[in-house]
Design a protein around this motif. Sequence first.
Motif, PDB file in Angstrom:
ATOM      1  N   PRO A  20     -85.933  28.596  92.712  1.00  0.00           N
ATOM      2  CA  PRO A  20     -87.235  29.785  92.876  1.00  0.00           C
ATOM      3  C   PRO A  20     -88.532  29.110  94.006  1.00  0.00           C
ATOM      4  O   PRO A  20     -89.275  29.734  94.625  1.00  0.00           O
ATOM      5  CB  PRO A  20     -87.890  29.407  92.087  1.00  0.00           C
ATOM      6  CG  PRO A  20     -86.439  29.490  90.633  1.00  0.00           C
ATOM      7  CD  PRO A  20     -85.382  28.900  91.425  1.00  0.00           C
ATOM      8  N   THR A  21     -87.793  27.497  94.354  1.00  0.00           N
ATOM      9  CA  THR A  21     -88.752  26.695  95.177  1.00  0.00           C
ATOM     10  C   THR A  21     -88.356  27.500  97.142  1.00  0.00           C
ATOM     11  O   THR A  21     -89.717  27.169  97.284  1.00  0.00           O
ATOM     12  CB  THR A  21     -88.517  25.578  94.845  1.00  0.00           C
ATOM     13  OG1 THR A  21     -87.098  25.601  94.801  1.00  0.00           O
ATOM     14  CG2 THR A  21     -89.098  24.900  93.688  1.00  0.00           C
ATOM     15  N   HIS A  22     -87.105  28.345  96.698  1.00  0.00           N
ATOM     16  CA  HIS A  22     -86.639  28.417  97.487  1.00  0.00           C
ATOM     17  C   HIS A  22     -87.398  30.128  98.555  1.00  0.00           C
ATOM     18  O   HIS A  22     -87.074  30.408  99.664  1.00  0.00           O
ATOM     19  CB  HIS A  22     -85.130  28.609  98.381  1.00  0.00           C
ATOM     20  CG  HIS A  22     -84.662  27.378  97.600  1.00  0.00           C
ATOM     21  ND1 HIS A  22     -83.699  27.040  97.364  1.00  0.00           N
ATOM     22  CD2 HIS A  22     -85.669  25.799  98.519  1.00  0.00           C
ATOM     23  CE1 HIS A  22     -83.621  26.024  97.321  1.00  0.00           C
ATOM     24  NE2 HIS A  22     -84.115  24.651  98.084  1.00  0.00           N
ATOM     25  N   SER A  23     -88.724  30.598  97.433  1.00  0.00           N
ATOM     26  CA  SER A  23     -88.451  31.862  97.513  1.00  0.00           C
ATOM     27  C   SER A  23     -89.939  31.950  97.957  1.00  0.00           C
ATOM     28  O   SER A  23     -91.296  31.364  98.049  1.00  0.00           O
ATOM     29  CB  SER A  23     -88.992  32.495  95.770  1.00  0.00           C
ATOM     30  OG  SER A  23     -89.951  32.197  95.300  1.00  0.00           O
ATOM     31  N   ASN A  24     -90.311  33.180  99.311  1.00  0.00           N
ATOM     32  CA  ASN A  24     -91.511  33.805  99.803  1.00  0.00           C
ATOM     33  C   ASN A  24     -92.263  34.422  98.628  1.00  0.00           C
ATOM     34  O   ASN A  24     -91.827  34.439  97.340  1.00  0.00           O
ATOM     35  CB  ASN A  24     -90.997  34.576 101.016  1.00  0.00           C
ATOM     36  CG  ASN A  24     -90.780  35.623 100.600  1.00  0.00           C
ATOM     37  OD1 ASN A  24     -90.542  36.715  99.596  1.00  0.00           O
ATOM     38  ND2 ASN A  24     -89.785  36.033 101.793  1.00  0.00           N
ATOM     39  N   PHE A  25     -93.237  34.836  99.145  1.00  0.00           N
ATOM     40  CA  PHE A  25     -93.850  35.746  98.274  1.00  0.00           C
ATOM     41  C   PHE A  25     -93.622  36.698  97.451  1.00  0.00           C
ATOM     42  O   PHE A  25     -94.206  37.454  96.768  1.00  0.00           O
ATOM     43  CB  PHE A  25     -95.792  35.777  99.275  1.00  0.00           C
ATOM     44  CG  PHE A  25     -96.315  34.363  99.191  1.00  0.00           C
ATOM     45  CD1 PHE A  25     -97.251  34.180  98.307  1.00  0.00           C
ATOM     46  CD2 PHE A  25     -97.091  33.751 100.498  1.00  0.00           C
ATOM     47  CE1 PHE A  25     -97.437  32.377  98.186  1.00  0.00           C
ATOM     48  CE2 PHE A  25     -97.748  32.694 100.747  1.00  0.00           C
ATOM     49  CZ  PHE A  25     -97.824  32.028  99.745  1.00  0.00           C
ATOM     50  N   GLY A  26     -92.367  37.481  98.592  1.00  0.00           N
ATOM     51  CA  GLY A  26     -92.225  38.561  97.961  1.00  0.00           C
ATOM     52  C   GLY A  26     -90.967  38.502  97.121  1.00  0.00           C
ATOM     53  O   GLY A  26     -90.306  39.626  96.807  1.00  0.00           O
ATOM     54  N   GLY A  27     -90.770  36.818  96.719  1.00  0.00           N
ATOM     55  CA  GLY A  27     -89.668  37.091  95.934  1.00  0.00           C
ATOM     56  C   GLY A  27     -88.214  36.772  96.491  1.00  0.00           C
ATOM     57  O   GLY A  27     -87.249  36.516  95.734  1.00  0.00           O
ATOM     58  N   LYS A  28     -87.843  36.830  97.816  1.00  0.00           N
ATOM     59  CA  LYS A  28     -87.106  37.108  98.173  1.00  0.00           C
ATOM     60  C   LYS A  28     -86.917  35.147  98.527  1.00  0.00           C
ATOM     61  O   LYS A  28     -87.986  34.724  99.322  1.00  0.00           O
ATOM     62  CB  LYS A  28     -86.652  37.358  99.648  1.00  0.00           C
ATOM     63  CG  LYS A  28     -87.136  38.983  99.272  1.00  0.00           C
ATOM     64  CD  LYS A  28     -85.147  39.642  97.885  1.00  0.00           C
ATOM     65  CE  LYS A  28     -85.811  40.960  97.713  1.00  0.00           C
ATOM     66  NZ  LYS A  28     -84.612  41.384  96.998  1.00  0.00           N
ATOM     67  N   VAL A  29     -85.815  34.701  99.283  1.00  0.00           N
ATOM     68  CA  VAL A  29     -85.660  33.382  99.920  1.00  0.00           C
ATOM     69  C   VAL A  29     -86.005  33.286 101.114  1.00  0.00           C
ATOM     70  O   VAL A  29     -86.598  34.266 102.153  1.00  0.00           O
ATOM     71  CB  VAL A  29     -84.102  33.393  99.881  1.00  0.00           C
ATOM     72  CG1 VAL A  29     -84.087  31.650 100.857  1.00  0.00           C
ATOM     73  CG2 VAL A  29     -83.642  33.263  98.720  1.00  0.00           C
TER      74      VAL A  29
END
Length: 181
Positions: A20-29
């Motif tokens: 989850p720490t690798h995700s952007n605001f859209g919920g993807k990596v």
Amino acid sequence: MDTFKLASASQVSITELMLPTHSNFGGKVHGGHILNLMDQIAFACASKHSQSYCVTASENRVDFLNPIDVGELVTLKASINYTGKTSMVVGVRVESENVKTGKKRHCNSSYFTMVAKDDSGNNKPVPGLLINDEQGLRRFARSLERKMAVYRRDSKYDGEILDRSAYVTFLKGENAKLDLD
């Protein structure tokens, strides 16, 4: 140092779980995280080939083909595609794998130009590439073609010799307005 080396002698791969720490605001990596991993593996591959510290000189085009979800495994594979006097082109391929279904997707590929450095920070000669199969020949030729295309493009649009009138027609149909002195 060897005079020539096979690409297989310096190939590297890594697999990392996307958190989850690798995700952007859209919920993807986040693409920036993937680019960071790509640069790291290009460094590892180039350093292994040259047996030297290497720096990134350029990166050639990254198209994000498929999004990567949190919880997927991401595998990066790197191989030397081209060698110059002090530089190498490292091809990097990124694949994601859904751990539940086993489905794999090609996410992107890119080419990093890495330069070997000596202990004083000067460019250092690298071993050449020993090509022993059709795929190696194709990769070397494609890298050479990309190198020549960059040179042609850069010299064609040199600010000192640019003929503005020759490029005005490029603006037709584009979202731009010409307002030159």
